[in-house]
Design an enzyme around this catalytic site. Sequence first.
Site, PDB file in Angstrom:
ATOM      1  N   GLU A 269      -1.717 -14.685   5.021  1.00  0.00           N
ATOM      2  CA  GLU A 269      -2.419 -13.973   3.866  1.00  0.00           C
ATOM      3  C   GLU A 269      -3.225 -15.127   3.173  1.00  0.00           C
ATOM      4  OE1 GLU A 269       0.551 -12.384   1.249  1.00  0.00           O
ATOM      5  OE2 GLU A 269       1.402 -11.079   2.860  1.00  0.00           O
TER       6      GLU A 269
ATOM      7  N   HIS B 181      -1.267  -5.926  -1.727  1.00  0.00           N
ATOM      8  CA  HIS B 181      -0.196  -6.764  -1.900  1.00  0.00           C
ATOM      9  C   HIS B 181       0.215  -6.539  -3.339  1.00  0.00           C
ATOM     10  CE1 HIS B 181       2.352 -10.141  -0.572  1.00  0.00           C
ATOM     11  NE2 HIS B 181       2.397 -10.262  -1.861  1.00  0.00           N
TER      12      HIS B 181
END
Length: 154
Positions: free
Chosen positions: A98, A117
């Site tokens: 990420e 997210h």
Amino acid sequence: MKTKGYARNPITCKYIDEGYTQTDDITAFVRDLDYLVSTLPDTPATSGLLNRLVFSAMKPASVLINVGRGNVLDETALVDAVCNGKIAGAVLDVFKTEPLPIDHPFWTTKGILITAHTAALSILVDIAPIFMENFKRFQKGVPLKYCVDFNKGY
């Protein structure tokens, strides 16, 4: 709706109709699911748990939703499963890396939806009372609530 749960320890929750543990065959757990929602933590036992074998055991109409941790998924196996109709699709809120690299196949795989997210938003009115209670516990030398167990990894 019938609910099934998969956990490290036996499940004792009135909202789970059928419980499985890590000692059970995970393919039996996923075999009849319409939706597999993963909220699993990042531990050695969960790393790569959702893999080619699991996706092959799922129904072709099944959808995977991962809001737990990215290490749980075998990402290559997931792309293959979606592209080859082993499962219908996936909704992913977390990834091994990420931010998700711009050239990652998840961006272009039809049937995979990427979210921002945000599966577990922290809302001040929810977390402030917890913080305040723990602050008071800390001041009194009383054990805190909701602590991370670093031996378990969550």
